[in-house]
Design an enzyme around this catalytic site. Structure first.
Site, short mmCIF file in Angstrom:
data_model
loop_
_atom_site.label_atom_id
_atom_site.label_comp_id
_atom_site.label_asym_id
_atom_site.label_seq_id
_atom_site.Cartn_x
_atom_site.Cartn_y
_atom_site.Cartn_z
CB THR A 406 -0.91 0.01 1.23
OG1 THR A 406 -1.61 -1.22 1.28
CG2 THR A 406 -1.90 1.15 1.17
CB CYS A 407 1.58 3.77 -2.39
SG CYS A 407 2.71 2.55 -3.07
#
Length: 594
Positions: A406-407
């Site tokens: 996840t960014c």
């Protein structure tokens, strides 16, 4: 918004205000009154001014309005035919209530001279705080007396389901060389391995490796996508047997696309490394760690898609796997042997930890149950699985069953290293007063219909497990808070005591709520209550975990949830930590670690 009959009972002593224009002759009922829980925001926005002469809800219910009245005005004695007699209040012992965070709260026990455990909690703007006085000795027994069936259950010896031994291998240095090896406490990585690693995915156009020592961290870095420990299976499958873990060296993935656009979403952690990572937090490098930096450049315009970030993680994993293969045969110094047991404790309250993980697609995804601890190869993406609840045992998570792709905002992102040493899992698994039955990973979809569908599936999972308590956590804030609160509701409406853990503070205030979200714990460590772009800052720490576990124990006891003050105040968290004998949380100023 008018009140329901049920809401009225909770607000009898609150100011009575018309929710809409009301005509003369109206017999005042709950449908004519505004929800008092909205008053603080309405006052701040200048939408309402509460009169000092205003009556309470119980004083106006059933009275007849003597003149037309506009919306959002206080009801006074001269406007109605009669003032109703207020109900008698029961005298109850008072406990101190201290607010911990905006939209969230925490609870801490102390023993007073009265022989009662006194709970201090905090809460947030729209959610209740908590107060209780419990006879000394009750809390120490856990929550098994909360339900008659549980109290009657026979408390037996713990039953070990899975055993995992994590051998921590000391590494003193890391460098680039002509071959990949581990010798005499030194990791050497073939500097040409990047040529093979980029072949793992065509979206990665180039890779660079360098080694950053603790005394050389004031160097520029692109956005920090992940921190990954070096760990490999020696015996058994994930969650059992023996795993070797390197102590002293971690991998750090950074990335941009071909146009130099950072691979990030809500905020980017590029800058000076020593200022952009909260060293020592669970997901981050520790103070003395050597960092092997792997920098990826992905195809232009793919940084905000699922394939782009995944490609970078796959290529880095190829390099880490080469080191894992060397670690399998390396007989270096074992500085610590960590025994992780997945156990059942008959007769203790059955607890489930629910971790909501990102699953909106685009760059929001996670790789679950890979072949190697914290790896990518062999894993499955939770988006591809439909974000449905997946229950694992505590050992699987502590053995690296989650690789974080996840960014989201850097400060609230739980990086891969966070999961393998998640403080809440470690605390719950080792707590002899509780029976941790598992860890449920549930994705957070993008679309509301999908959120509700997934949350209903979580509700069915809760039904099947016969639980006495649930802790629900989420990383990030905003969109995922919608299903986060819905998950809390799924537990609450089933009568299961539930505690929520999230970053809210100032910037991440919950946009939705329900009556079951009354026991919330704050993760924020930013002085202003913001996503501050410092990797791993606003996340679950041992202090957060301790407060959450204690809050759950007290909620299982059936303590009363009371309204709390409005404003988030980090000083209360520090005071609560002091009372529990925990370190005081240090706030971070924007861009600077204290």
């Amino acid at each position: 918004m008018s009140l329901t009959n049920e809401q009225v009972q909770a607000h009898l002593k609150d100011p009575a205000v018309f929710c809409c224009r009301t005509e003369k002759g109206t017999k005042i009922s709950s449908a004519d009154l505004e929800d008092p829980s909205l008053f603080p925001d309405m006052v701040d926005a200048g939408l309402i001014e509460l009169s000092d002469d205003g009556l309470t809800i119980e004083q106006v219910l059933g009275s007849v309005l003597q003149e037309d009245a506009d919306a959002l005005i206080s009801i006074t004695k001269d406007m109605i035919d009669k003032v109703q007699e207020p109900s008698a209040e029961k005298e109850e012992p008072k406990a101190e209530v201290k607010e911990e965070a905006n939209n969230v709260s925490s609870i801490v026990p102390t023993v007073g001279g009265s022989g009662m455990i006194r709970i201090e909690i905090g809460k947030a703007e729209k959610f209740d705080g908590l107060k209780v006085e419990v006879p000394v000795g009750v809390a120490a027994q856990g929550a098994q007396a909360a339900a008659p069936a549980q109290a009657a259950a026979e408390i037996g010896e713990k039953k070990v389901i899975h055993k995992l031994t994590k051998k921590h291998i000391k590494i003193n240095d890391a460098k680039l060389g002509d071959k990949t090896s581990i010798e005499n406490g030194v990791i050497t990585i073939d500097k040409n391995i990047v040529k093979e690693a980029v072949k793992e995915d065509v979206l990665v156009k180039s890779l660079e490796l360098d080694v950053i020592h603790p005394d050389n961290r004031h160097i520029e870095t692109e956005t920090i996508m992940d921190v990954v420990p070096i760990a490999t299976k020696i015996e058994g499958n994930l969650g059992e047997g023996v795993t070797k873990i390197v102590d002293g060296v971690v991998f750090m993935l950074t990335g941009v696309d071909e146009d130099g656009v950072q691979i990030h979403e809500f905020g980017s952690s590029e800058g000076y490394l020593d200022e952009q990572m909260f060293f020592g937090h669970p997901g981050c490098a520790d103070e003395g760690d050597i960092i092997i930096r792997c920098h990826a450049v992905v195809e232009r315009l793919t940084g905000m898609t699922r394939p782009g970030p995944l490609a970078a993680h796959k290529c880095q994993d190829y390099i880490i796997q080469a080191v894992r293969e060397e670690l399998k045969d390396y007989e270096g110094e074992v500085v610590k042997e960590e025994l992780c047991e997945d156990v059942r404790r008959p007769g203790r309250p059955r607890i489930l930890l629910v971790k909501e993980i990102m699953g909106q697609g685009a760059m929001h995804d996670n790789c679950l149950c890979p072949s190697e601890p914290c790896g990518v190869a062999g894993g499955r993406m939770n988006v591809d699985l439909g974000n449905v609840p997946l229950v694992l045992n505590s050992n699987e998570i502590r053995d690296g069953a989650v690789h974080a792709l996840t960014c989201i905002g850097p400060a609230t992102k739980e990086m891969t290293r966070h999961y393998i040493r998640e403080p809440l899992i470690e605390g719950l698994a080792e707590d002899e007063e509780l029976d941790l039955v598992g860890v449920c990973l549930v994705g957070s979809p993008q679309v509301n219909d999908e959120k509700m569908w997934v949350s209903e599936r979580l509700g069915s999972t809760l039904d099947a497990l016969s639980l006495d308590g649930v802790i629900i956590t989420t990383e990030g804030f905003g969109n995922n808070h919608i299903d986060f609160v819905e998950h809390i509701g799924q537990a609450g409406k089933r009568g299961i005591p539930v505690v929520g853990v999230s970053f809210c503070a100032y910037q991440g205030q919950l946009v939705v709520g329900n009556e079951h979200a009354d026991a919330m714990v704050e993760e924020n460590l930013d002085a202003g209550g913001f996503e501050n772009d410092i990797a791993g800052c606003n996340c679950i720490t041992p202090e957060v975990a301790a407060r959450a576990i204690q809050m759950l124990k007290n909620k299982i006891e059936g303590v009363e949830i009371l309204p709390a003050e409005k404003k988030w105040n980090h000083d209360v968290i520090n005071e609560n930590n002091k009372i529990m004998g925990l370190p005081v949380s240090e706030l971070v100023e924007s861009g600077t670690i204290h």
